[in-house]
Design a protein around this motif. Structure first.
Motif, PDB file in Angstrom:
ATOM      1  N   ILE A 128       0.836  -1.204   0.000  1.00 55.85           N
ATOM      2  CA  ILE A 128       0.000   0.000   0.000  1.00 55.85           C
ATOM      3  C   ILE A 128       0.868   1.250   0.000  1.00 55.85           C
ATOM      4  O   ILE A 128       0.571   2.227  -0.700  1.00 55.85           O
ATOM      5  N   THR A 129       1.950   1.216   0.766  1.00 53.79           N
ATOM      6  CA  THR A 129       2.847   2.368   0.822  1.00 53.79           C
ATOM      7  C   THR A 129       3.463   2.646  -0.542  1.00 53.79           C
ATOM      8  O   THR A 129       3.523   3.806  -0.990  1.00 53.79           O
ATOM      9  N   ARG A 130       3.914   1.607  -1.234  1.00 56.39           N
ATOM     10  CA  ARG A 130       4.474   1.787  -2.570  1.00 56.39           C
ATOM     11  C   ARG A 130       3.432   2.411  -3.502  1.00 56.39           C
ATOM     12  O   ARG A 130       3.738   3.343  -4.257  1.00 56.39           O
ATOM     13  N   ALA A 131       2.223   1.902  -3.452  1.00 55.80           N
ATOM     14  CA  ALA A 131       1.170   2.405  -4.332  1.00 55.80           C
ATOM     15  C   ALA A 131       0.851   3.871  -4.036  1.00 55.80           C
ATOM     16  O   ALA A 131       0.704   4.690  -4.949  1.00 55.80           O
ATOM     17  N   TYR A 132       0.755   4.191  -2.760  1.00 59.10           N
ATOM     18  CA  TYR A 132       0.434   5.565  -2.376  1.00 59.10           C
ATOM     19  C   TYR A 132       1.548   6.530  -2.771  1.00 59.10           C
ATOM     20  O   TYR A 132       1.290   7.593  -3.334  1.00 59.10           O
ATOM     21  N   GLU A 133       2.779   6.140  -2.493  1.00 62.47           N
ATOM     22  CA  GLU A 133       3.898   7.041  -2.777  1.00 62.47           C
ATOM     23  C   GLU A 133       4.071   7.280  -4.271  1.00 62.47           C
ATOM     24  O   GLU A 133       4.428   8.382  -4.694  1.00 62.47           O
ATOM     25  N   GLN A 134       3.782   6.288  -5.091  1.00 60.77           N
ATOM     26  CA  GLN A 134       3.968   6.438  -6.528  1.00 60.77           C
ATOM     27  C   GLN A 134       2.766   7.074  -7.224  1.00 60.77           C
ATOM     28  O   GLN A 134       2.931   7.765  -8.231  1.00 60.77           O
ATOM     29  N   ALA A 135       1.572   6.857  -6.701  1.00 64.89           N
ATOM     30  CA  ALA A 135       0.377   7.303  -7.415  1.00 64.89           C
ATOM     31  C   ALA A 135      -0.278   8.555  -6.852  1.00 64.89           C
ATOM     32  O   ALA A 135      -0.846   9.360  -7.605  1.00 64.89           O
ATOM     33  N   LEU A 136      -0.219   8.754  -5.534  1.00 63.70           N
ATOM     34  CA  LEU A 136      -1.048   9.796  -4.928  1.00 63.70           C
ATOM     35  C   LEU A 136      -0.319  10.801  -4.040  1.00 63.70           C
ATOM     36  O   LEU A 136      -0.737  11.960  -3.948  1.00 63.70           O
ATOM     37  N   LYS A 137       0.733  10.382  -3.383  1.00 65.98           N
ATOM     38  CA  LYS A 137       1.329  11.212  -2.333  1.00 65.98           C
ATOM     39  C   LYS A 137       1.696  12.615  -2.801  1.00 65.98           C
ATOM     40  O   LYS A 137       1.455  13.602  -2.097  1.00 65.98           O
ATOM     41  N   ARG A 138       2.272  12.753  -3.982  1.00 62.51           N
ATOM     42  CA  ARG A 138       2.737  14.054  -4.469  1.00 62.51           C
ATOM     43  C   ARG A 138       1.598  15.051  -4.672  1.00 62.51           C
ATOM     44  O   ARG A 138       1.825  16.255  -4.741  1.00 62.51           O
ATOM     45  N   TYR A 139       0.371  14.536  -4.747  1.00 67.15           N
ATOM     46  CA  TYR A 139      -0.794  15.412  -4.977  1.00 67.15           C
ATOM     47  C   TYR A 139      -1.545  15.724  -3.686  1.00 67.15           C
ATOM     48  O   TYR A 139      -2.566  16.409  -3.710  1.00 67.15           O
ATOM     49  N   HIS A 140      -1.044  15.215  -2.568  1.00 64.04           N
ATOM     50  CA  HIS A 140      -1.717  15.403  -1.287  1.00 64.04           C
ATOM     51  C   HIS A 140      -0.904  16.299  -0.360  1.00 64.04           C
ATOM     52  O   HIS A 140       0.315  16.152  -0.240  1.00 64.04           O
ATOM     53  N   GLY A 141      -1.602  17.215   0.308  1.00 65.75           N
ATOM     54  CA  GLY A 141      -0.978  18.023   1.336  1.00 65.75           C
ATOM     55  C   GLY A 141      -0.779  17.192   2.598  1.00 65.75           C
ATOM     56  O   GLY A 141      -1.176  16.027   2.664  1.00 65.75           O
ATOM     57  N   TRP A 142      -0.182  17.805   3.625  1.00 66.18           N
ATOM     58  CA  TRP A 142       0.191  17.025   4.809  1.00 66.18           C
ATOM     59  C   TRP A 142      -1.013  16.482   5.563  1.00 66.18           C
ATOM     60  O   TRP A 142      -0.942  15.410   6.164  1.00 66.18           O
ATOM     61  N   ILE A 143      -2.154  17.180   5.509  1.00 63.98           N
ATOM     62  CA  ILE A 143      -3.339  16.691   6.225  1.00 63.98           C
ATOM     63  C   ILE A 143      -3.825  15.377   5.619  1.00 63.98           C
ATOM     64  O   ILE A 143      -4.094  14.399   6.325  1.00 63.98           O
ATOM     65  N   VAL A 144      -3.934  15.354   4.292  1.00 66.48           N
ATOM     66  CA  VAL A 144      -4.391  14.133   3.612  1.00 66.48           C
ATOM     67  C   VAL A 144      -3.360  13.020   3.788  1.00 66.48           C
ATOM     68  O   VAL A 144      -3.720  11.851   3.950  1.00 66.48           O
ATOM     69  N   GLN A 145      -2.084  13.381   3.776  1.00 60.94           N
ATOM     70  CA  GLN A 145      -1.048  12.365   3.989  1.00 60.94           C
ATOM     71  C   GLN A 145      -1.162  11.735   5.376  1.00 60.94           C
ATOM     72  O   GLN A 145      -0.947  10.528   5.538  1.00 60.94           O
ATOM     73  N   LYS A 146      -1.518  12.537   6.379  1.00 60.23           N
ATOM     74  CA  LYS A 146      -1.705  12.002   7.727  1.00 60.23           C
ATOM     75  C   LYS A 146      -2.884  11.030   7.771  1.00 60.23           C
ATOM     76  O   LYS A 146      -2.845  10.005   8.460  1.00 60.23           O
ATOM     77  N   ILE A 147      -3.957  11.365   7.044  1.00 60.08           N
ATOM     78  CA  ILE A 147      -5.109  10.474   6.973  1.00 60.08           C
ATOM     79  C   ILE A 147      -4.689   9.128   6.384  1.00 60.08           C
ATOM     80  O   ILE A 147      -5.094   8.057   6.853  1.00 60.08           O
ATOM     81  N   PHE A 148      -3.841   9.191   5.349  1.00 59.03           N
ATOM     82  CA  PHE A 148      -3.369   7.947   4.737  1.00 59.03           C
ATOM     83  C   PHE A 148      -2.579   7.107   5.735  1.00 59.03           C
ATOM     84  O   PHE A 148      -2.736   5.886   5.796  1.00 59.03           O
ATOM     85  N   HIS A 149      -1.721   7.738   6.513  1.00 59.56           N
ATOM     86  CA  HIS A 149      -0.910   6.984   7.465  1.00 59.56           C
ATOM     87  C   HIS A 149      -1.781   6.295   8.516  1.00 59.56           C
ATOM     88  O   HIS A 149      -1.452   5.198   8.984  1.00 59.56           O
ATOM     89  N   VAL A 150      -2.896   6.910   8.874  1.00 68.17           N
ATOM     90  CA  VAL A 150      -3.848   6.259   9.774  1.00 68.17           C
ATOM     91  C   VAL A 150      -4.427   5.023   9.088  1.00 68.17           C
ATOM     92  O   VAL A 150      -4.537   3.945   9.682  1.00 68.17           O
ATOM     93  N   ALA A 151      -4.789   5.196   7.824  1.00 64.25           N
ATOM     94  CA  ALA A 151      -5.359   4.078   7.067  1.00 64.25           C
ATOM     95  C   ALA A 151      -4.359   2.945   6.925  1.00 64.25           C
ATOM     96  O   ALA A 151      -4.715   1.761   6.996  1.00 64.25           O
ATOM     97  N   LEU A 152      -3.095   3.297   6.740  1.00 65.51           N
ATOM     98  CA  LEU A 152      -2.058   2.290   6.552  1.00 65.51           C
ATOM     99  C   LEU A 152      -1.983   1.333   7.743  1.00 65.51           C
ATOM    100  O   LEU A 152      -1.877   0.121   7.578  1.00 65.51           O
ATOM    101  N   HIS A 153      -2.088   1.871   8.943  1.00 64.04           N
ATOM    102  CA  HIS A 153      -1.998   1.034  10.139  1.00 64.04           C
ATOM    103  C   HIS A 153      -3.278   0.229  10.373  1.00 64.04           C
ATOM    104  O   HIS A 153      -3.287  -0.680  11.205  1.00 64.04           O
ATOM    105  N   ALA A 154      -4.330   0.570   9.630  1.00 63.60           N
ATOM    106  CA  ALA A 154      -5.576  -0.186   9.754  1.00 63.60           C
ATOM    107  C   ALA A 154      -5.746  -1.182   8.605  1.00 63.60           C
ATOM    108  O   ALA A 154      -6.778  -1.825   8.472  1.00 63.60           O
ATOM    109  N   ALA A 155      -4.709  -1.303   7.775  1.00 67.08           N
ATOM    110  CA  ALA A 155      -4.786  -2.197   6.613  1.00 67.08           C
ATOM    111  C   ALA A 155      -4.941  -3.645   7.062  1.00 67.08           C
ATOM    112  O   ALA A 155      -4.395  -4.050   8.094  1.00 67.08           O
ATOM    113  N   PRO A 156      -5.651  -4.450   6.294  1.00 69.54           N
ATOM    114  CA  PRO A 156      -5.890  -5.850   6.685  1.00 69.54           C
ATOM    115  C   PRO A 156      -4.667  -6.728   6.433  1.00 69.54           C
ATOM    116  O   PRO A 156      -3.711  -6.335   5.751  1.00 69.54           O
ATOM    117  N   TYR A 157      -4.703  -7.930   6.978  1.00 70.02           N
ATOM    118  CA  TYR A 157      -3.701  -8.929   6.635  1.00 70.02           C
ATOM    119  C   TYR A 157      -3.875  -9.319   5.169  1.00 70.02           C
ATOM    120  O   TYR A 157      -4.981  -9.249   4.619  1.00 70.02           O
TER     121      TYR A 157
END
Length: 209
Positions: A128-157
């Motif tokens: 998920i981190t690879r996908a986010y960093e390559q596809a979306l991260k550059r278009y997101h400000g720090w607030i949206v990036q923080k939301i993603f990091h919350v989602a990352l820790h809630a990712a399923p097995y």
């Protein structure tokens, strides 16, 4: 892997023109992909994709005979909204939609390629981190990036994620990943074609939200 294989994208013609109707039919099933990630935090991306699909469909429905391909829509809006274009209408919606589609593509390709955290092989955070960093991260400000990091820790097995993609069926991991690779063939070609179109038409924008 029924969620993916039941709604495969079509082969592209030699000129890579993307049929609008067929594209909208295939992409309409993509938002449910984010339900498989298990966290409500991913609903932000899901909602964005849903909204952009709705905007493109609304333009297409105004004149299906005129907007046979996605490029027909983008070029028509360039003529109609010269001052605002490309930050307008379906052109802007498709620009953001393709980024969400690229996120899914990179995530699935990373899984199919066997990329994993050797210390935690049943987690998909690295994918998920690879996908986010390559596809979306550059278009997101720090607030949206923080939301993603919350989602990352809630990712399923990974096992639960693949089971969700298979609509709850118990399927061997290697069979699931074989189906992922099959789905990615036309899906990747379609996403690549949209990116190529935006480059050729100089329709890409680089701003953050």
């Amino acid at each position: 892997m029924a969620l993916l294989l039941d709604n495969q994208f079509k082969d592209l013609p030699p000129d890579k023109a993307i049929d609008t109707k067929l594209f909208l039919e295939a992409v309409s099933h993509i938002p449910s992909f984010f339900d498989c990630l298990g966290s409500n935090v991913f609903s932000v991306i899901k909602s964005d994709i849903n909204g952009n699909i709705t905007k493109i469909r609304a333009v297409h429905m105004k004149d299906p005979a005129k907007y046979v391909t996605l490029q027909d829509i983008v070029e028509a809006e360039r003529e109609a909204h010269a001052a605002e274009w490309p930050k307008v209408g379906a052109t802007l919606a498709l620009m953001w939609l393709k980024r969400g589609l690229r996120f899914i593509q990179i995530l699935l390709q990373s899984l199919a390629d066997g990329e994993r955290d050797e210390n935690n092989p049943n987690l998909i955070r690295v994918n998920i981190t690879r996908a986010y960093e390559q596809a979306l991260k550059r278009y997101h400000g720090w607030i949206v990036q923080k939301i993603f990091h919350v989602a990352l820790h809630a990712a399923p097995y990974k096992s639960n994620f693949l089971k969700a993609l298979s609509k709850g069926e118990e399927v061997k991991e290697e069979d699931c990943l074989a189906n992922v690779r099959q789905f990615l063939v036309n899906y990747t070609a379609t996403v690549d074609a949209i990116y190529e179109m935006y480059t050729n038409l100089k329709a890409e924008l680089d701003y953050t939200v």
